[in-house]
Motif scaffolding. Structure first.
Motif, PDB file in Angstrom:
ATOM      1  N   LEU A   1      11.614 -25.497  23.838  1.00  0.00           N
ATOM      2  CA  LEU A   1      11.184 -27.184  22.754  1.00  0.00           C
ATOM      3  C   LEU A   1      11.885 -28.336  23.826  1.00  0.00           C
ATOM      4  O   LEU A   1      11.125 -29.820  23.268  1.00  0.00           O
ATOM      5  N   LEU A   2      13.143 -28.368  24.357  1.00  0.00           N
ATOM      6  CA  LEU A   2      13.721 -29.260  25.912  1.00  0.00           C
ATOM      7  C   LEU A   2      12.255 -30.018  26.290  1.00  0.00           C
ATOM      8  O   LEU A   2      11.953 -30.965  26.632  1.00  0.00           O
ATOM      9  N   VAL A   3      11.452 -28.882  27.066  1.00  0.00           N
ATOM     10  CA  VAL A   3       9.940 -28.983  27.796  1.00  0.00           C
ATOM     11  C   VAL A   3       9.350 -30.284  26.715  1.00  0.00           C
ATOM     12  O   VAL A   3       8.545 -30.902  27.197  1.00  0.00           O
ATOM     13  N   ALA A   4       8.469 -29.234  25.041  1.00  0.00           N
ATOM     14  CA  ALA A   4       7.980 -29.734  24.953  1.00  0.00           C
ATOM     15  C   ALA A   4       8.271 -31.148  24.263  1.00  0.00           C
ATOM     16  O   ALA A   4       7.096 -32.318  23.986  1.00  0.00           O
ATOM     17  N   GLY A   5       9.166 -31.705  24.086  1.00  0.00           N
ATOM     18  CA  GLY A   5       9.897 -32.857  23.525  1.00  0.00           C
ATOM     19  C   GLY A   5       9.443 -33.161  22.468  1.00  0.00           C
ATOM     20  O   GLY A   5       9.978 -32.133  21.395  1.00  0.00           O
ATOM     21  N   PRO A   6       9.974 -34.769  21.975  1.00  0.00           N
ATOM     22  CA  PRO A   6      10.364 -34.942  20.140  1.00  0.00           C
ATOM     23  C   PRO A   6       8.863 -34.602  19.284  1.00  0.00           C
ATOM     24  O   PRO A   6       8.494 -34.426  20.594  1.00  0.00           O
ATOM     25  N   PRO A   7       9.208 -34.819  18.317  1.00  0.00           N
ATOM     26  CA  PRO A   7       7.900 -34.452  17.771  1.00  0.00           C
ATOM     27  C   PRO A   7       7.218 -35.773  18.129  1.00  0.00           C
ATOM     28  O   PRO A   7       7.818 -37.140  17.613  1.00  0.00           O
ATOM     29  N   ALA A   8       6.147 -35.555  17.833  1.00  0.00           N
ATOM     30  CA  ALA A   8       5.027 -36.599  17.834  1.00  0.00           C
ATOM     31  C   ALA A   8       4.008 -36.594  17.104  1.00  0.00           C
ATOM     32  O   ALA A   8       2.847 -36.707  17.423  1.00  0.00           O
ATOM     33  N   ARG A   9       4.125 -35.650  16.219  1.00  0.00           N
ATOM     34  CA  ARG A   9       3.460 -35.392  14.907  1.00  0.00           C
ATOM     35  C   ARG A   9       3.208 -36.013  14.287  1.00  0.00           C
ATOM     36  O   ARG A   9       4.461 -34.589  13.819  1.00  0.00           O
ATOM     37  N   PRO A  10       2.733 -35.984  12.418  1.00  0.00           N
ATOM     38  CA  PRO A  10       2.991 -35.801  10.902  1.00  0.00           C
ATOM     39  C   PRO A  10       2.982 -34.452  10.354  1.00  0.00           C
ATOM     40  O   PRO A  10       3.054 -33.253  10.677  1.00  0.00           O
ATOM     41  N   VAL A  11       4.229 -34.327   9.600  1.00  0.00           N
ATOM     42  CA  VAL A  11       4.621 -32.700   9.134  1.00  0.00           C
ATOM     43  C   VAL A  11       3.204 -32.632   8.310  1.00  0.00           C
ATOM     44  O   VAL A  11       2.992 -33.217   7.543  1.00  0.00           O
ATOM     45  N   ARG A  12       2.281 -31.617   8.228  1.00  0.00           N
ATOM     46  CA  ARG A  12       1.879 -31.250   7.902  1.00  0.00           C
ATOM     47  C   ARG A  12       1.469 -30.204   6.543  1.00  0.00           C
ATOM     48  O   ARG A  12       2.344 -29.806   6.283  1.00  0.00           O
ATOM     49  N   THR A  13       1.490 -30.955   5.278  1.00  0.00           N
ATOM     50  CA  THR A  13       1.641 -30.157   4.059  1.00  0.00           C
ATOM     51  C   THR A  13       0.417 -29.461   3.701  1.00  0.00           C
ATOM     52  O   THR A  13      -0.539 -29.723   3.498  1.00  0.00           O
TER      53      THR A  13
END
Lengths: 97, 315, 100, 168
Positions: free
Chosen positions: B303-315
């Motif tokens: 997850l460190l490689v993937a980076g910060p969240p960049a998409r809104p939560v799917r509801t």
């Protein structure tokens, strides 16, 4: 018998080293990225194959031989994949001369 | 000059050449490639210094995972990279910095040459207590018994770094998934690698964790391999990074450190001190902590490689 | 001269090179790379000290070796955080430029 | 590829689990104390492998596979010798260029595996597909009969994997 096997090891490993040398010479002499890939994938795989083959008689148990062969197969898989990735990028970015 | 010393000299020259290349390269991409090669050469040096545990760590994290991280950042920042030449500082400034850095190197070199002989060492003490831990690998004994507090704090640092990375997400994306790691040009050969290699990597990673108790290896090295397999499947487009607000993600992330802490606190009652192991149970507890930390560290690294969240939560 | 001393001198040069790069480069990503290069040099010094402290049948002192393993993992965490900060900085700047 | 029935699935699970156990034994040795960890590792690997590559109805033919492997090994050596000869020859005999080859295999894992194998064979490195879906192959020597050679490799490969079962 063990002397014969030792001679086999020395010959096969030295021959493998020659292929690595040829691959390195190709890397330096070949004109473009795609051609250099041929040198790296083909010559080095045979080189590594010969070195693994030469080391097989020196293993103490058969499972250690499996380990060596697995290492060779993984390198083949990696070089086959990476050479295609590089080739694809090279074809996109450098138009053939 | 012996053959071994000649080999070491060749290695040192190659490393210095790669380091100079990394610093002097005009653009970022070749510099990062040089840095990865530098990390792999350092792996050989660690083998020459009789430190196979460190060599494994350097190969997995120093060369491999850091390389993926830096290459990813390079390609995302390429458009913004200005022509390097115009941005360079003035010659006198560079000369002054070079002079001062040379002084620093000379001072460190002098210290290296003046190191006491015979060298102080904790190896006899580490070896003397080894039988009490039941572990065969002295480095693992240091990491998980003698200086277990370091390792506990280290797993906390990994989590804190991940929290730091996540906290950089814009508010509207909080709790969502990081951006996809899949390469822009879908490639059949890469998805084949992403299908064939991960199971093999899992066996290898578990082996390196397991063998770490008695031989070179350990949880960080094994966890990096497992984490790298996860990153590979994400780069091949076979998986997408998970939403960070999901409960299972968070449980896996904290499980290792939480279990380690619980064992440490239990030590107060069972063995009379924080992080002390009850006699006879040291090896089982060390292996249990390693297993719990492996999953957490693998997930954290991925997850460190993937980076910060960049998409809104799917509801 | 032993191999350990040789790599110790090598490490001294690497620390100097890394520091030079971290100061002189304009691009932050290049500074991060240079800083990692510096860090690897510092770790190598630990390795040299460990190698000199052979004893009790071990090839080196296990304590500095274990510290370096911890160090490499922490350095990776710090690098990951630095890269994330850098990418965010660029995203914010790009958004500001678009507003203007 | 056609999806697998229950039998084929059980066979695939068994074959893969055995493979991963053998890999574990090769790494860790046969000590019984290590086996529990090996079983856990093999189980995890098998589960991941089944998720990434669902079992298919293709069934490997051992004899055909052996023929393919022998040919592959011989061809690899020829490939290495060929490249080494060209690299070391002072005149550098190269006639590089692209050849396009329309594979019979549909795009998918099997075609990718064939491409990866091709990249290790004499004179050829696949570098993507053109607009019509044909593979673009970079060759060291465009005068050699690259396309017919590739067609032969592909037939052997498909036969070894049991991909032409429907045509039997």
């Amino acid at each position: 018998m063990s002397l014969l096997l030792d001679i086999f090891t020395v010959v096969a490993v030295s021959l493998g080293a020659v292929f690595f040398l040829a691959g390195a010479v190709g890397l330096l002499r070949f004109p473009d990225t795609l051609t250099r890939l041929h040198a790296l994938t083909k010559a080095d795989n045979v080189g590594l194959g010969l070195i693994v083959l030469g080391l097989l008689p020196q293993t103490e148990r058969p499972l250690a031989a499996v380990k060596l062969i697995v290492a060779w197969l993984l390198v083949q898989l990696a070089s086959g994949t990476v050479s295609q990735l590089i080739a694809r990028t090279a074809r996109r970015t450098e138009p053939p001369a | 000059m012996t053959f071994a010393l000649a080999f070491d000299c060749g290695l040192a020259v190659l490393i210095l050449a790669m380091a100079i290349w990394t610093i002097a390269a005009r653009t970022t991409f070749p510099a990062v490639v040089g840095f990865v090669a530098y990390g792999l050469l350092l792996t050989l040096v660690w083998m020459r210094l009789a430190a196979p545990d460190v060599a494994l760590t350097e190969a997995a994290i120093g060369g491999g995972l850091t390389g993926v991280l830096l290459l990813g950042a390079t390609s995302r920042l390429r458009a913004t990279e200005p022509p390097a030449v115009s941005e360079r500082p003035s010659v006198p400034f560079r000369l002054a910095v070079a002079g001062l850095c040379t002084l620093l190197s000379a001072a460190i070199a002098a210290v290296v040459l003046l190191l006491p002989d015979p060298a102080p060492t904790l190896a006899p003490e580490a070896a003397a207590k080894l039988s009490l831990t039941g572990v065969g690998n002295a480095v693992t004994a240091v990491l998980l018994a003698y200086r277990a507090l370091d390792t506990l704090l280290e797993s906390a640092v990994l989590l804190l770094a991940l929290v730091g990375v996540w906290s950089l997400a814009p508010d509207r994306f909080w709790g969502g998934a990081p951006r996809s790691l899949a390469l822009r040009h879908r490639d059949g050969s890469l998805s084949l690698l992403g299908q064939v290699l991960p199971p093999i990597g899992i066996v290898l990673g578990v082996y390196i964790v397991w063998v770490g108790a008695d031989a070179p290896g350990g949880k960080f090295q094994g966890a990096t391999i497992i984490g790298a397999m996860w990153v590979l499947t994400m780069m091949a487009g076979l998986q997408t990074p998970p939403e960070i607000s999901q409960a299972w993600v968070r449980v896996i992330l904290v499980a290792g450190a939480a279990f380690f802490l619980a064992v440490g606190i239990a030590g107060f009652w069972l063995a009379g001190a924080f992080l002390a192991y009850p006699t006879g149970f040291a090896k089982s507890l060390i292996v249990a902590i390693e297993v719990a930390l492996t999953l957490s560290v693998a997930a954290t690294l991925g997850l460190l490689v993937a980076g910060p969240p960049a998409r809104p939560v799917r509801t | 001269m032993t191999g350990a001393t040789l790599f110790g001198l090598c490490a001294a040069v690497l620390v100097g090179l890394g520091l030079y790069g971290a100061i002189v480069h304009h691009l932050i990503l290049r500074r991060i790379v240079a800083f990692n290069l510096l860090g690897a040099g510092a770790f190598l010094l630990f390795g040299v000290v460990a190698r000199r402290g052979t004893g009790a049948g071990m090839g080196g002192d296990p304590v500095p070796q274990a510290l370096v393993i911890t160090g490499i993992v922490v350095a990776f965490s710090a690098t990951a955080l630095a890269v994330a900060l850098l990418l965010r900085l660029h995203a914010v700047r790009a958004a500001e430029d678009a507003d203007r | 590829m056609t999806p697998a029935d229950g039998n084929a699935t059980r066979r695939a699970v068994f074959a893969r689990a055995v493979g991963f156990i053998v890999l574990w034994l090769a790494l860790a040795g046969p000590a019984p104390a290590d086996l529990p960890a090996g079983v856990v590792a093999a189980a995890a690997a098998t589960w991941v492998s089944l998720r990434l590559v669902p079992p298919s109805a293709w069934r490997v033919r051992p004899a055909a596979l052996a023929r393919f492997v022998v040919r592959f090994l011989v061809q690899s050596v020829i490939a290495g010798v060929d490249v080494a000869r060209r690299a070391l020859d002072p005149r550098l005999p190269l006639r590089t260029g692209f050849v396009s080859y329309a594979p019979h295999l549909p795009p998918g894992p099997a075609q990718s595996a064939f491409c990866t194998l091709t990249s290790l064979l004499p004179g050829t490195v696949p570098c993507g597909t053109d607009d019509s879906g044909a593979l673009v192959i970079h060759c060291l020597d465009v005068d050699q009969f690259v396309a017919s050679q590739l067609a032969k490799e592909e037939t052997l490969f498909v036969h070894a994997c049991g991909g032409d079962r429907d045509n039997d």
